[in-house]
Design a protein around this motif. Structure first.
Motif, PDB file in Angstrom:
ATOM      1  N   GLY A 187      -5.030  22.698   3.298  1.00  0.00           N
ATOM      2  CA  GLY A 187      -5.368  23.557   4.034  1.00  0.00           C
ATOM      3  C   GLY A 187      -5.761  24.906   4.741  1.00  0.00           C
ATOM      4  N   ARG A 188      -6.615  25.375   4.018  1.00  0.00           N
ATOM      5  CA  ARG A 188      -7.213  27.276   4.500  1.00  0.00           C
ATOM      6  C   ARG A 188      -8.598  26.546   3.853  1.00  0.00           C
ATOM      7  N   PRO A 189     -10.208  27.185   4.625  1.00  0.00           N
ATOM      8  CA  PRO A 189     -11.380  26.794   4.146  1.00  0.00           C
ATOM      9  C   PRO A 189     -11.699  27.349   2.521  1.00  0.00           C
ATOM     10  N   ALA A 190     -12.662  25.896   1.849  1.00  0.00           N
ATOM     11  CA  ALA A 190     -13.294  26.866   0.868  1.00  0.00           C
ATOM     12  C   ALA A 190     -13.487  27.401   0.190  1.00  0.00           C
ATOM     13  N   PHE A 191     -13.853  28.254   1.480  1.00  0.00           N
ATOM     14  CA  PHE A 191     -14.655  30.019   0.477  1.00  0.00           C
ATOM     15  C   PHE A 191     -13.368  31.199   1.111  1.00  0.00           C
ATOM     16  N   SER A 192     -12.503  30.835   1.815  1.00  0.00           N
ATOM     17  CA  SER A 192     -11.166  31.675   1.801  1.00  0.00           C
ATOM     18  C   SER A 192     -10.164  31.759   0.326  1.00  0.00           C
ATOM     19  N   PHE A 193     -10.824  33.235   0.120  1.00  0.00           N
ATOM     20  CA  PHE A 193      -9.562  33.534  -1.008  1.00  0.00           C
ATOM     21  C   PHE A 193      -8.456  34.518  -0.806  1.00  0.00           C
ATOM     22  N   SER A 194      -7.724  34.881   0.785  1.00  0.00           N
ATOM     23  CA  SER A 194      -6.665  35.701   0.979  1.00  0.00           C
ATOM     24  C   SER A 194      -5.739  34.601   1.192  1.00  0.00           C
ATOM     25  N   MET A 202     -14.926  35.103   7.174  1.00  0.00           N
ATOM     26  CA  MET A 202     -15.346  34.686   5.451  1.00  0.00           C
ATOM     27  C   MET A 202     -15.850  36.568   5.130  1.00  0.00           C
ATOM     28  N   GLU A 203     -15.662  36.190   3.929  1.00  0.00           N
ATOM     29  CA  GLU A 203     -16.053  37.308   2.823  1.00  0.00           C
ATOM     30  C   GLU A 203     -17.701  36.284   1.593  1.00  0.00           C
ATOM     31  N   PRO A 204     -18.366  36.987   1.584  1.00  0.00           N
ATOM     32  CA  PRO A 204     -20.066  36.769   0.739  1.00  0.00           C
ATOM     33  C   PRO A 204     -18.585  36.529  -0.989  1.00  0.00           C
ATOM     34  N   PHE A 205     -19.323  34.824  -0.773  1.00  0.00           N
ATOM     35  CA  PHE A 205     -18.773  33.773  -1.690  1.00  0.00           C
ATOM     36  C   PHE A 205     -19.919  32.961  -2.284  1.00  0.00           C
ATOM     37  N   GLY A 206     -20.024  32.754  -3.648  1.00  0.00           N
ATOM     38  CA  GLY A 206     -20.300  31.799  -3.927  1.00  0.00           C
ATOM     39  C   GLY A 206     -20.317  30.506  -4.717  1.00  0.00           C
ATOM     40  N   ILE A 225      -9.250  18.090  -8.330  1.00  0.00           N
ATOM     41  CA  ILE A 225      -9.156  19.692  -7.523  1.00  0.00           C
ATOM     42  C   ILE A 225      -8.267  20.545  -8.635  1.00  0.00           C
ATOM     43  N   ALA A 226      -8.660  22.210  -8.816  1.00  0.00           N
ATOM     44  CA  ALA A 226      -8.360  23.276  -9.108  1.00  0.00           C
ATOM     45  C   ALA A 226      -8.462  24.557  -8.504  1.00  0.00           C
ATOM     46  N   ILE A 227      -7.125  25.252  -8.553  1.00  0.00           N
ATOM     47  CA  ILE A 227      -7.264  26.430  -7.177  1.00  0.00           C
ATOM     48  C   ILE A 227      -6.700  27.202  -8.159  1.00  0.00           C
ATOM     49  N   GLU A 228      -8.017  28.393  -8.266  1.00  0.00           N
ATOM     50  CA  GLU A 228      -7.798  29.329  -9.382  1.00  0.00           C
ATOM     51  C   GLU A 228      -7.421  30.796  -7.994  1.00  0.00           C
ATOM     52  N   GLU A 229      -7.193  31.917  -8.397  1.00  0.00           N
ATOM     53  CA  GLU A 229      -6.528  33.279  -7.394  1.00  0.00           C
ATOM     54  C   GLU A 229      -8.478  33.547  -6.723  1.00  0.00           C
ATOM     55  N   ILE A 249     -16.577  26.425  -6.444  1.00  0.00           N
ATOM     56  CA  ILE A 249     -16.859  28.011  -5.242  1.00  0.00           C
ATOM     57  C   ILE A 249     -16.269  29.073  -5.701  1.00  0.00           C
ATOM     58  N   ARG A 250     -16.532  30.059  -6.044  1.00  0.00           N
ATOM     59  CA  ARG A 250     -15.459  31.861  -6.123  1.00  0.00           C
ATOM     60  C   ARG A 250     -15.881  33.154  -5.083  1.00  0.00           C
ATOM     61  N   LYS A 251     -15.208  33.754  -5.968  1.00  0.00           N
ATOM     62  CA  LYS A 251     -14.475  34.807  -4.867  1.00  0.00           C
ATOM     63  C   LYS A 251     -15.955  35.510  -5.895  1.00  0.00           C
ATOM     64  N   ILE A 252     -17.228  36.740  -5.120  1.00  0.00           N
ATOM     65  CA  ILE A 252     -17.898  36.731  -5.249  1.00  0.00           C
ATOM     66  C   ILE A 252     -17.185  38.734  -5.100  1.00  0.00           C
ATOM     67  N   PRO A 253     -17.368  39.345  -6.540  1.00  0.00           N
ATOM     68  CA  PRO A 253     -16.134  40.623  -6.384  1.00  0.00           C
ATOM     69  C   PRO A 253     -17.483  41.703  -6.077  1.00  0.00           C
ATOM     70  N   LYS A 254     -16.819  42.379  -5.150  1.00  0.00           N
ATOM     71  CA  LYS A 254     -17.556  43.915  -4.071  1.00  0.00           C
ATOM     72  C   LYS A 254     -18.416  44.318  -5.686  1.00  0.00           C
ATOM     73  N   MET A 255     -19.414  45.048  -4.769  1.00  0.00           N
ATOM     74  CA  MET A 255     -19.746  46.062  -5.981  1.00  0.00           C
ATOM     75  C   MET A 255     -19.146  47.592  -5.465  1.00  0.00           C
TER      76      MET A 255
END
Length: 255
Positions: A187-194, A202-206, A225-229, A249-255
């Motif tokens: 129920g959330r956008p694929a690129f949303s991790f919060s 959104m924040e940048p994602f890969g 389908i698998a969803i992790e943090e 689809i993954r979260k890009i770590p902040k630099m």
């Protein structure tokens, strides 16, 4: 290096007025197709040589979605030829030259008569000139691990409209389907991790995609389908329980 100027069309945007993942990946694929055509190595010319290029992996970074009416530049540059493999950078920039998307990709050459991989010849790549590593991205990581905890999605047949000129399901469709399946699952956008952010800000994602076996007309798509943090993964199987593709689809770590 090769670039084309584009403007985001109404037919390319979604209900929020911005381009989705299908539109982005289609732009990148179209750019490389135009590049090949314009240097004399069109799909038709390569087939005359009894060869074809097949995509084996994407590694895409999305910093912002192109918006309706926006003037953008789409570019590509082959940066390495090695054995049977070719590697291409891609990018999308806004009118101020800021990157909206950066990507690397891995392709392999096949002999269309023998149906097996074939070492790249000078005839195939000389028209592109000297390879240029425009983006200086880290080496492309092809292998995607699939989490143990997953749920099965609803299976469905491959629609005819998904097919490309190779009579395979278009590579961009796997990524677009992953976006939709992940939304349906959570129920959330694929690129949303919060957990707090359920909207499409959104924040940048890969995105990584690993292509193993192509779907053709008559096949059925069996998604897992698998969803992790910090990442979400979709595995695509066919009716013979063969793995066709992984999309992460993954979260890009902040630099």
């Amino acid at each position: 290096m090769y670039e084309i100027k584009e403007r985001v069309r109404y037919s390319e945007v979604r209900e929020n007025g911005k381009m989705g993942l299908l539109g982005i990946v289609n732009l990148l694929q179209d750019c490389s197709t135009f590049h090949s055509h314009d240097v004399g190595m069109s799909i038709e010319r390569v087939l005359e040589l009894k060869r074809a290029w097949l995509l084996s992996a994407w590694d895409i970074q999305v910093f912002a979605f192109p918006a309706l009416y926006e003037e953008i530049t789409v570019g590509t540059s082959p940066h390495l030829f090695r054995g049977i493999f070719a590697y291409r950078n891609f990018w999308i920039k806004n009118k101020d030259g800021e990157y909206l998307v950066k990507a690397d990709s891995e392709w392999f050459c096949i002999d269309t008569e023998k149906g097996r991989p074939q070492k790249i010849t000078e005839e195939l790549v000389e028209p592109f000139g000297k390879p240029q590593d425009v983006l200086h991205l880290p080496p492309l990581q092809r292998k995607i691990t699939f989490p143990e905890g997953w749920q099965a999605g609803q299976d469905f047949p491959v629609p005819r409209e998904y097919l490309d000129t190779n009579h395979h399901m278009n590579n961009a469709r796997y990524i677009a389907l992953s976006e939709e399946l992940l939304f349906q699952s959570s129920g959330r956008p694929a690129f949303s991790f919060s957990e707090e952010n359920k909207k499409e800000s959104m924040e940048p994602f890969g995105i990584r995609a690993e292509y193993l076996k192509a779907y053709t007309l008559g096949d059925s798509i069996f998604p897992r389908i698998a969803i992790e943090e910090d990442r979400k993964v979709v595995a695509f199987y066919n009716q013979n329980k063969e793995l066709c593709c992984h999309v992460e689809i993954r979260k890009i770590p902040k630099m």
